[in-house]
Design a protein around this motif. Sequence first.
Motif, mmCIF file in Angstrom:
data_model
loop_
_atom_site.group_PDB
_atom_site.id
_atom_site.type_symbol
_atom_site.label_atom_id
_atom_site.label_comp_id
_atom_site.label_asym_id
_atom_site.label_seq_id
_atom_site.Cartn_x
_atom_site.Cartn_y
_atom_site.Cartn_z
ATOM 1 N N PHE A 259 0.833 -1.213 0.000
ATOM 2 C CA PHE A 259 0.000 0.000 0.000
ATOM 3 C C PHE A 259 0.868 1.263 0.000
ATOM 4 O O PHE A 259 0.535 2.245 -0.667
ATOM 5 N N ASP A 260 1.966 1.237 0.745
ATOM 6 C CA ASP A 260 2.867 2.401 0.765
ATOM 7 C C ASP A 260 3.473 2.625 -0.617
ATOM 8 O O ASP A 260 3.658 3.766 -1.051
ATOM 9 N N GLU A 261 3.778 1.520 -1.314
ATOM 10 C CA GLU A 261 4.336 1.646 -2.666
ATOM 11 C C GLU A 261 3.295 2.225 -3.620
ATOM 12 O O GLU A 261 3.609 3.058 -4.483
ATOM 13 N N ALA A 262 2.051 1.789 -3.472
ATOM 14 C CA ALA A 262 0.990 2.290 -4.353
ATOM 15 C C ALA A 262 0.750 3.778 -4.119
ATOM 16 O O ALA A 262 0.582 4.555 -5.073
ATOM 17 N N LEU A 263 0.767 4.179 -2.845
ATOM 18 C CA LEU A 263 0.584 5.601 -2.534
ATOM 19 C C LEU A 263 1.764 6.422 -3.045
ATOM 20 O O LEU A 263 1.591 7.569 -3.483
ATOM 21 N N ALA A 264 2.970 5.835 -3.010
ATOM 22 C CA ALA A 264 4.143 6.537 -3.539
ATOM 23 C C ALA A 264 3.989 6.778 -5.042
ATOM 24 O O ALA A 264 4.360 7.839 -5.549
ATOM 25 N N ALA A 265 3.415 5.806 -5.744
ATOM 26 C CA ALA A 265 3.201 5.966 -7.195
ATOM 27 C C ALA A 265 2.286 7.163 -7.470
ATOM 28 O O ALA A 265 2.484 7.907 -8.436
ATOM 29 N N GLU A 266 1.294 7.344 -6.599
ATOM 30 C CA GLU A 266 0.406 8.504 -6.757
ATOM 31 C C GLU A 266 1.147 9.792 -6.414
ATOM 32 O O GLU A 266 1.007 10.809 -7.111
ATOM 33 N N ALA A 267 1.930 9.755 -5.355
ATOM 34 C CA ALA A 267 2.600 10.974 -4.884
ATOM 35 C C ALA A 267 3.605 11.507 -5.904
ATOM 36 O O ALA A 267 3.762 12.716 -6.042
ATOM 37 N N VAL A 268 4.264 10.603 -6.634
ATOM 38 C CA VAL A 268 5.246 11.078 -7.628
ATOM 39 C C VAL A 268 4.576 11.453 -8.944
ATOM 40 O O VAL A 268 5.228 11.931 -9.864
ATOM 41 N N GLY A 269 3.272 11.222 -9.046
ATOM 42 C CA GLY A 269 2.551 11.624 -10.252
ATOM 43 C C GLY A 269 2.462 10.544 -11.320
ATOM 44 O O GLY A 269 1.998 10.789 -12.428
ATOM 45 N N ALA A 270 2.892 9.307 -10.982
ATOM 46 C CA ALA A 270 2.830 8.224 -11.963
ATOM 47 C C ALA A 270 1.414 7.662 -12.085
ATOM 48 O O ALA A 270 1.081 7.023 -13.089
ATOM 49 N N ASP A 275 -5.444 5.529 -7.967
ATOM 50 C CA ASP A 275 -5.090 4.543 -9.002
ATOM 51 C C ASP A 275 -3.728 3.883 -8.769
ATOM 52 O O ASP A 275 -3.241 3.144 -9.626
ATOM 53 N N GLY A 276 -3.113 4.132 -7.637
ATOM 54 C CA GLY A 276 -1.764 3.607 -7.407
ATOM 55 C C GLY A 276 -1.702 2.091 -7.388
ATOM 56 O O GLY A 276 -0.771 1.483 -7.929
ATOM 57 N N MET A 277 -2.701 1.443 -6.770
ATOM 58 C CA MET A 277 -2.682 -0.015 -6.690
ATOM 59 C C MET A 277 -2.895 -0.637 -8.065
ATOM 60 O O MET A 277 -2.288 -1.660 -8.402
ATOM 61 N N SER A 278 -3.727 -0.007 -8.868
ATOM 62 C CA SER A 278 -3.946 -0.484 -10.237
ATOM 63 C C SER A 278 -2.638 -0.414 -11.029
ATOM 64 O O SER A 278 -2.298 -1.340 -11.779
ATOM 65 N N LEU A 279 -1.878 0.666 -10.843
ATOM 66 C CA LEU A 279 -0.598 0.788 -11.553
ATOM 67 C C LEU A 279 0.351 -0.325 -11.119
ATOM 68 O O LEU A 279 0.999 -0.967 -11.952
ATOM 69 N N LEU A 280 0.418 -0.590 -9.808
ATOM 70 C CA LEU A 280 1.309 -1.654 -9.323
ATOM 71 C C LEU A 280 0.903 -3.017 -9.877
ATOM 72 O O LEU A 280 1.742 -3.870 -10.143
ATOM 73 N N ALA A 281 -0.389 -3.216 -10.030
ATOM 74 C CA ALA A 281 -0.874 -4.508 -10.520
ATOM 75 C C ALA A 281 -0.598 -4.697 -12.003
ATOM 76 O O ALA A 281 -0.418 -5.823 -12.461
ATOM 77 N N ASN A 282 -0.542 -3.607 -12.744
ATOM 78 C CA ASN A 282 -0.565 -3.712 -14.208
ATOM 79 C C ASN A 282 0.663 -3.189 -14.940
ATOM 80 O O ASN A 282 0.829 -3.490 -16.118
#
Lengths: 343, 160
Positions: A259-270, A275-282
């Motif tokens: 979850f922390d990784e998914a939130l980091a993806a959102e925080a950096v704008g990726a 949608d951070g968890m969706s990015l990690l999954a896909n």
Amino acid sequence: MRPVYLHGSAVSTTWRDASRSLTDLIFECVRTALGTAGISAADVGATVLAAHDLVDGRGLTSMVTAPAAATYLKDETRLGDDGALAFVLGDARVRSGSVDTCLVAAWGRASEGPIDEIAHALFDPFTARPLALTEIAVSGMRAARCLGDFPGYGRWRGAAAARRGVRPADPSRVPATAWPLRAGELPVWADVVAAVVLGSQPGPVRVGGVGMSTEPYELGDRDLTGLTALRTASAQALTDAGVDAASIDVLELDGLTLFDEALAAEAVGAAARGDGMSLLANSPRVNAGGGSAAGYCAPAMGLVRVARAAERLRNATTSQVGLATGASVVAAQVQAAVVLEGA
Amino acid sequence: MGESAAGKVPPLTIDGHWAFDYTYYAGDAASRFFAELANRRIMGTRCPQCLRVLVPARGFCDACFVETTDWVQVSPHGTLETFTILTTSFPGLPEPPLVVGYVMLAGASSAVLNFVDGIDLTDPDAAGTAMLGRPPVTARFKDVCEGRITDFVFTLDEPA
Ligand SMILES: [Zn+2]
């Protein structure tokens, strides 16, 4: 100011290897990093080290451990903070012209200490320790808020966890969980050393930009899912580099749990908010090696993410841009972001 | 011929243990906050610049970097912003499973951490999922208060 290049790097991830002391592990990893850079310890102008006394179980740990990181008669800076922050300081040393070559190293040996108890001792003795707070508990509270606010987190958590690879059977390598976190979403403890060589001479990977930022200590003051410090740090790094988040090819994001990784993806704008968890999954762009499930111990992990991003850029067949981040204890209060550009 | 440097002996390990006693000073603001807890009042301090009411009360606003001025009593009623169910056991602390969460009390600008009591944790998934929607909670003081954060717990206003 001069451009800075990443000339070499190494990461070692082991577990409970009784044939090696902590200083053996550091020595071997640093020697490998120097080797990949094609230099010897004598060529190092300065060192920046990240280590944590509580994790190492040694008071002023760098006194004991620094000699294993090629510091003999060198200019040495010690941080009790994440390795990505050490990288930012190393970058500044070379960029400013004060040294031509800087070695950055960070380590943590989870198998030597009681990680849950250490993660409890970090918190405020008046307001948090009596309430049994730990780092994993904070991740649990972040995860609960994500599940409450963003449907994508519940929908994609299983698929994202499946991408993290096979987990070790040894129960001592996984922390006690905190609801709603599941076993496959937790870090896998490891004995981790990372080392990176920075220099002013052109090399295979250029440091495009860096940023650092600090949030309030009080968790009740923070936006626990917004990761404000990481937003600030990554915006600084991207602005420095003149790139936008959408054009990043390689993302190596430090987070204690999935979850922390998914939130980091959102925080950096990726990824957009939610949608951070969706990015990690896909997306194969993010934490291709499994993130915190591939072996975790603070305060090494930010430098591991930098080294992994650099490896991916060096192995890419085209010129790519990467972003690596590192988060400190307590509950990611301090964040660093680094933009790397492949040749 | 000399002996090999890598002579094979059983790897040596020794046990280590840190047990140091510290005395932590709370300072004026936190001392008053905890003393007020003993009076069954939860207090914050207001920042004169951003006007946030910071709970637990503290001596300065880190965002504005100015001293706080007014003391403000906040409501015992609030919303459970987030929480987790702990499974880690620590010496001297209540035995898990424990629910701990951040509550935004009415009149406060920052959330305060404490245990959430009275939750049936027979099925943690069901109990946790039922509390994801920021339910209303109330701070309940213990019969005997001693000026510590553990003087109160939160309880749900309606059963989950
Ligand atoms: Zn203020």
